[in-house]
Design an enzyme around this catalytic site. Structure first.
Site, PDB file in Angstrom:
ATOM      1  N   GLU A 242       0.879  -1.168   0.000  1.00 20.68           N
ATOM      2  CA  GLU A 242       0.000   0.000   0.000  1.00 20.68           C
ATOM      3  C   GLU A 242       0.908   1.207   0.000  1.00 20.68           C
ATOM      4  O   GLU A 242       1.566   1.519   0.993  1.00 20.68           O
ATOM      5  CB  GLU A 242      -0.915  -0.022   1.228  1.00 20.68           C
ATOM      6  CG  GLU A 242      -2.122   0.892   1.093  1.00 20.68           C
ATOM      7  CD  GLU A 242      -1.886   2.271   1.652  1.00 20.68           C
ATOM      8  OE1 GLU A 242      -1.626   3.193   0.841  1.00 20.68           O
ATOM      9  OE2 GLU A 242      -1.952   2.440   2.868  1.00 20.68           O
ATOM     10  N   CYS A 276      -2.009   8.946   3.067  1.00 16.78           N
ATOM     11  CA  CYS A 276      -1.869   8.393   1.721  1.00 16.78           C
ATOM     12  C   CYS A 276      -3.147   8.565   0.923  1.00 16.78           C
ATOM     13  O   CYS A 276      -3.112   8.661  -0.314  1.00 16.78           O
ATOM     14  CB  CYS A 276      -1.461   6.926   1.781  1.00 16.78           C
ATOM     15  SG  CYS A 276      -2.606   5.880   2.711  1.00 16.78           S
TER      16      CYS A 276
END
Length: 496
Positions: A242, A276
């Site tokens: 990720e 993020c």
């Protein structure tokens, strides 16, 4: 109570500092290859027991773990605040959002992963087939500092529910958070080292990749993910990655502008922009652009970053990120962009929020992940242009769309792992859906059914219930058998 952490020589220690004050808030060992390998070996032995106790018993333990976190939530939020700097309220929210994931994974693991029958097909009526998903064994989790509980727990929780054991390497900026989680888990699973802690820098992470784990769950930058992949390739260790994002928020002409402005500012500047899935780019329909810009300006201008308890925006956790933010803002202005609100001024590791407009699409502030309290705003003629610009990025993690009537239709055209309609971050908090990106934002999924299966392998068993009337897989197969096969094929498949 036993805390499952690897031993290390006292001489190899590192300091952890509060990013707002610079005070040393902890010291932790730098674990090397021998300590990491020993932790993985202990985890492999513990995996036999943990997998063997079954889904129901694991659910009881994970529910108890959830209870410990819920009862001590303020304490854990305090550690997050102290180590990475986010306001206590934001840290509290981060921990709270983990609890639903713990509950969902523990409750649903057996249903998602347990043995089920599979249809064998008309030519295989004599066969019975089953599929189940079995735990890989030992999972190495390399966690980030920006959401030091929520993000790594997205892997840890699902891997544990599936029957794996964990060796957790938290960021060197937030090792105390990792130690707290491992300590809390050991209270409800004291029998074996099912979840262990290793601390250190990138060398410790590399040692974990080489230590023989069955999978690595990594969260961090795209550049670091490439190094992790290269290291894992040495032992053919699979990873779920990720990585970064450059998420866009699209505002159509029929949007609720007040709600969109509130969401854009929170989604981009909460956690000092260190998310993020944070909003970094905003594309607004020309018909509502000017009104929306004014709303954004009012909200951004009212925010103040600082290390004190009154600041709604905290400091930048990683010192090296400050220069990246400085460069992006300076380049945006030099390229013809304008500062609409805020300043982007920097004092140590405290960066003031800033709203930028008219920044060219090829500027670093639009192309690269800034990871700071900055927003770029651009006028678009329609949502076709907004979607095209959104998809032009090399990052495809998430996006948000605000539209009263066309939100879902616009969302369906965006190339990303997740899209929120008339909200931000909502896809992260729904435990039943997968989370992950495309392209430079990574691959693999955590959360939901896919997140459980991510830490398993499919195990298929086919048994013969009775002898086949058509012995096809035999050197004794006759022409008559082949003729009958042809007749069956014609009846079953020939008319399609």
């Amino acid at each position: 109570m036993t805390v499952h952490t690897a031993p290390a020589p006292a001489a190899t220690m590192f300091d952890v500092r509060n990013p707002g004050t610079g005070d040393v808030v902890g010291q932790y060992p730098v674990h090397g290859e021998p300590e990491v390998a020993a932790a993985v070996e202990r985890a492999r032995e513990a995996a036999v027991w943990w997998d063997g106790i079954g889904f129901d018993e694991r659910r009881k333990r994970l529910d108890a773990f959830r209870g410990v976190i819920a009862r001590r939530i303020n304490q854990l939020a305090g550690v997050i605040h102290e180590e990475m700097g986010k306001p206590h309220g934001d840290a509290y929210l981060e921990v709270a959002l983990v609890l639903d994931h713990l509950a969902w994974a523990a409750k649903n693991a057996g249903k998602v992963l347990g043995k089920r029958k599979a249809h064998a097909g008309p030519l295989n009526a004599n066969l019975g087939a089953t599929v189940e998903h079995k735990a890989l064994g030992v999972v190495g989790v390399i966690g980030p500092w920006n959401y030091p509980v929520f993000t790594p727990m997205g892997s840890i929780v699902y891997a544990l529910a599936a029957g794996n054991t964990i060796v957790f390497k938290p960021s060197e900026y937030t090792p105390g958070v990792g130690a707290w989680l491992v300590d809390a888990f050991s209270q409800v699973v004291p029998e074996h080292p099912v979840m262990q802690l290793v601390t250190g820098d990138g060398s410790t992470g590399a040692a974990l990749c080489r230590a023989g784990v069955d999978k690595v769950a990594f969260t961090g930058s795209t550049a670091t993910a490439k190094r992790v992949m290269a290291t894992c390739a040495e032992t053919l260790t699979p990873i779920v990655a990720e990585c970064g994002g450059k998420d866009a928020l699209l505002v159509d002409q029929d949007a609720d502008l007040e709600a969109a402005a509130d969401a854009a500012v929170w989604g981009g500047i909460a956690n000092a922009g260190q998310s993020c899935i944070g909003v970094e780019r905003i594309y607004v329909h020309t018909a509502v652009h000017d009104a929306f810009e004014a709303m954004l300006a009012d909200r951004v201008g009212a925010l103040r970053a600082g290390a004190d308890s009154g600041a709604l925006v905290g400091p930048i956790t990683m010192p090296s990120q400050v220069e990246i933010i400085r460069r992006h803002v300076a380049d945006a202005v030099a390229s013809g962009g304008r500062i609409v609100a805020g300043s982007g001024s920097i004092d140590g590791q405290v960066v003031q929020p800033v709203l930028l407009a008219d920044v060219p699409e090829d500027a670093a502030a639009v192309r690269e992940e800034t990871f700071g309290p900055t927003l770029t705003l651009r006028r678009v003629e329609d949502m076709d242009e907004a979607v095209r610009l959104t998809n032009a990025s090399r990052y495809h993690l998430a996006a948000s769309v605000f539209s009263k009537h066309h939100g879902t239709a616009i969302a369906d055209r965006i190339r990303s792992g997740m899209v929120a309609v008339n909200s931000v971050f909502s896809f992260a908090v729904v435990a039943s859906i997968p989370f992950g990106g495309v392209g430079d934002s990574g691959f693999g999924r955590i959360h939901g059914e896919e997140g459980l299966r991510e830490f398993c392998y499919a195990h298929s068993v086919v048994r013969q219930k009775f002898a086949s009337p058509l012995p096809l897989m035999s050197f004794g197969r006759t022409a008559k058998v082949e003729e009958r096969l042809g007749t069956i094929i014609a009846l079953v498949h020939g008319s399609k």
